[in-house]
Design an enzyme around this catalytic site. Structure first.
Site, short mmCIF file in Angstrom:
data_model
loop_
_atom_site.label_atom_id
_atom_site.label_comp_id
_atom_site.label_asym_id
_atom_site.label_seq_id
_atom_site.Cartn_x
_atom_site.Cartn_y
_atom_site.Cartn_z
N ASP A 12 0.88 -1.16 0.00
CA ASP A 12 0.00 0.00 0.00
C ASP A 12 0.92 1.22 0.00
O ASP A 12 2.12 1.10 0.32
CB ASP A 12 -0.89 -0.02 1.25
N ASP A 14 -0.11 5.03 0.93
CA ASP A 14 -0.35 5.98 2.01
C ASP A 14 -0.24 5.29 3.37
O ASP A 14 -0.94 4.32 3.65
CB ASP A 14 -1.76 6.59 1.88
#
Length: 220
Positions: A12, A14
């Site tokens: 991922d 963020d």
């Protein structure tokens, strides 16, 4: 999954590679102010890992405004948020890579692991270029091709496809509950970064705790 089974990692963006989540929060906070929804830490947390339009719907619903805007007006709000966010993204530098993550990327590269990015953000390429870490990754899942967002497993399944690996040979890193559910549903090893991620197979409190040795130790 055994440590020896891991051949690749899906990240991922963020809250895992970059602290761009704070930029999203700043831009979404402005949107909440615009529509008259009170901004809270809980709302900010719930938006993590969620697509742009779904995030807007959550903000509208939180303030009881879900029936006050047409689809066209919602799209205008989402576009305005993204414009604000992109201005903030331009301020990112390699110093904004989260603590320990550059060292972890270097370690994975040195040990021959493949890496991909599984982010709902359409701006992932721009962010990775600003951070100067784009070259570490085999590819980035295109959010425009997704039929469903996290916690649906699709994005992490596609991240394995990008690597040319079976899900059973991929470990995914996430900082949100929805993301961990997505990794688990894809049949991959879930590595959670955050104290609340009880569903993660392996969990770290902070990004600077993540290393191959630490993952191996937790799986042993």
């Amino acid at each position: 999954m055994k440590f020896e089974d891991i051949k690749g990692f899906a990240f991922d963006l963020d809250g895992v590679i970059a602290d761009s989540a704070r930029l999203h929060s700043k831009a979404w906070h402005q949107t909440a102010d615009t529509v008259g929804t009170t901004w809270t830490p809980e709302l900010a947390e719930n938006l993590k890992g969620v697509s742009r339009m779904d995030s807007l719907e959550m903000i509208l619903k939180a303030g009881g405004h879900e029936n006050e805007y047409t689809q066209a007006q919602k799209e205008e709000l989402a576009t305005a948020k993204n414009t604000q966010y992109l201005e903030l993204v331009k301020t990112l530098t390699p110093d904004d890579v989260l603590p320990g993550m550059k060292a972890f990327l270097d370690e994975l590269k040195a040990n021959g692991y493949k890496m991909s990015v599984a982010s709902a953000s359409k701006n992932a390429p721009t962010i990775l270029k600003q951070l100067k870490v784009m070259d570490y990754f085999e590819g980035i899942v295109d959010p425009a091709k997704l039929h469903a967002g996290k916690p649906d497993p699709e994005i992490f399944s596609l991240a394995a496809d990008v690597l040319g690996l079976a899900p059973a040979n991929v470990a995914g890193l996430e900082d949100s509950g929805a993301g961990i559910q997505s990794i688990n549903a894809a049949g991959e090893l879930s590595i959670g970064i955050g104290s609340e991620l009880s569903e993660a197979a392996v969990r770290f409190d902070r990004t600077d705790e993540v290393s191959l040795a630490a993952i191996k130790a937790k799986l042993a």
